[in-house]
Enzyme design. Sequence first.
Site, PDB file in Angstrom:
ATOM      1  N   HIS A  86       8.554  84.411  61.917  1.00 42.65           N
ATOM      2  CA  HIS A  86       9.391  85.359  62.662  1.00 42.65           C
ATOM      3  C   HIS A  86      10.056  84.704  63.870  1.00 42.65           C
ATOM      4  CE1 HIS A  86       6.641  86.284  66.097  1.00 42.65           C
ATOM      5  NE2 HIS A  86       5.683  86.040  65.228  1.00 42.65           N
ATOM      6  N   ASP A  88      11.494  86.722  66.488  1.00 47.28           N
ATOM      7  CA  ASP A  88      11.430  87.548  67.700  1.00 47.28           C
ATOM      8  C   ASP A  88      10.251  87.082  68.543  1.00 47.28           C
ATOM      9  OD1 ASP A  88       9.853  88.614  65.512  1.00 47.28           O
ATOM     10  OD2 ASP A  88       9.350  90.299  66.793  1.00 47.28           O
ATOM     11  N   GLU A 153       8.595  91.117  64.123  1.00 44.89           N
ATOM     12  CA  GLU A 153       7.157  91.033  63.851  1.00 44.89           C
ATOM     13  C   GLU A 153       6.348  91.595  65.002  1.00 44.89           C
ATOM     14  OE1 GLU A 153       3.096  89.635  63.612  1.00 44.89           O
ATOM     15  OE2 GLU A 153       4.499  89.124  65.197  1.00 44.89           O
ATOM     16  N   ASP A 177       1.752  82.152  60.913  1.00 46.25           N
ATOM     17  CA  ASP A 177       1.745  82.964  62.128  1.00 46.25           C
ATOM     18  C   ASP A 177       0.329  83.454  62.400  1.00 46.25           C
ATOM     19  OD1 ASP A 177       2.835  84.296  64.329  1.00 46.25           O
ATOM     20  OD2 ASP A 177       3.222  86.117  63.177  1.00 46.25           O
ATOM     21  N   HIS A 428       1.697  84.863  73.724  1.00 46.66           N
ATOM     22  CA  HIS A 428       1.929  86.151  74.405  1.00 46.66           C
ATOM     23  C   HIS A 428       1.613  86.069  75.893  1.00 46.66           C
ATOM     24  CE1 HIS A 428       1.651  88.798  70.517  1.00 46.66           C
ATOM     25  NE2 HIS A 428       2.311  87.674  70.327  1.00 46.66           N
TER      26      HIS A 428
HETATM   27 ZN    ZN Z   1       3.593  85.836  65.751  1.00 48.26          ZN
END
Ligand code: ZN
Length: 458
Positions: A86, A88, A153, A177, A428
Amino acid sequence: MNNNEIKERVESYREELLNRLGKLVSINSEEGKAKEGMPFGEGPAKALNTALDMLKEDGFEVKNLDNYAGYAQMGTGKKLIGVIGHLDVVPADKNDGWNTEPYEMVEKDGNVYGRGVADDKGAVVASMIAFKVLKDMNVPMNKRVRLIMGTNEETGSKCLEHYVKVEGHVDYGFTPDGDFPEIYGEKGIIHGHYTCQNTNLIAIEGGAAKNIVPGKVTAKVKSNTYNMDTLKNVIEENGCGLVVTSENGVDTLVVTGKPAHASLPELGINAISFLFEGLKEAGFVDPVTDFYCDHFGTGTDGDKLGIKLEDKYGKLTLNCGVISMKDGVVEGTIDIRFPVTMHVEDVCKLIDKNAKDENGEIAIDVKSEPLFVDPESPLAKSLYNAYKDVTNDTVNKPMTIGGGTYAKEINNTIAFGCAFPGTDYKIHDANEWVPVNELLLQAEIYVHGILNLLAIED
Ligand SMILES: [Zn+2]
């Protein structure tokens, strides 16, 4: 196929890999306001088109599916292999502790920093390099191989839902991922909440999110309605902190525990659970306290709720994450992750049996089946062998997890990479990073993974 040749070919693309990743990182692809033809806003659409242009220039057939997702393809044949990443990202703000600009990739001491370098733009670019190497080597292809790139995602995977609606599922797939060596099982997830209409609490507020073990809860109760020493003992004996302040006959209790992700609640200490446990033992009379202690208690295994379930791959976990009170009604969230070989309706039936009593009730809001691919299946074995052959790591084994990846959204797919065991890439978080050598190693493993999948007899 010569292992060294693959390694050398991958390494010859080092600069290319960094250029591409730098370009993609510089596009802020957080979900934005939907616009005509851009379902997740401008950033994700721009990242997708940029990546598709790169792959088109490489000579692959490319297709953009309405800016939800897109893919590049090589090979011919009936069966389809999918590599699914992904483009994003989750939001990043320079002021949240970043040492560099999050949307400007910086290379330092062999590492690159920037939002998305690990999750998941780095893996997408490593997959691009793997595709280029396979193409350069003129590998005969009896199957089609697709690099599928989604753009939603992080906020719902509506990209992959759209992809599957238009293009269908894959025959063999992996999503880089998650973790190496590979994730062949992902627990099923049930989200719900409990409500209690009747309480002697004056106020209660705690927890950060339903998928986090609450590290703090604040409650107000009438003074002298419980034994303070007992409350203190219970709370402190269990590794929590308690601060009490009293004013006008009301005690404010602040209990601190230890946050952790709801998929691994045993790593945390639930401040809400120990507040209620302490109050109950301290003689506080309250329907909410009773309801909580009867249905959840201080365990994380669902025992009190009658769902202490386990299979050979893992145990059910339960987390009560957020609690609040409005107009005298207490409401709290529940996050349950159940074993990979079980079915969601069976678990819900067990919950229903204990969901209601005179003090309150539990309602289920969201439920999803687990993912399980037999670790002995050709898909799982092909990928694990690729990892083992390239890294010589035989210590870390294929695993199951409590979280969810893209693999749940598309059939015949498991998570394979991109995180190597034991490293915290600050995904994150501020200062997300990845070693450049690991990106190259990823590409090398994906080449071998795809080769092994191509070798599966139909
Ligand atoms: Zn991810």
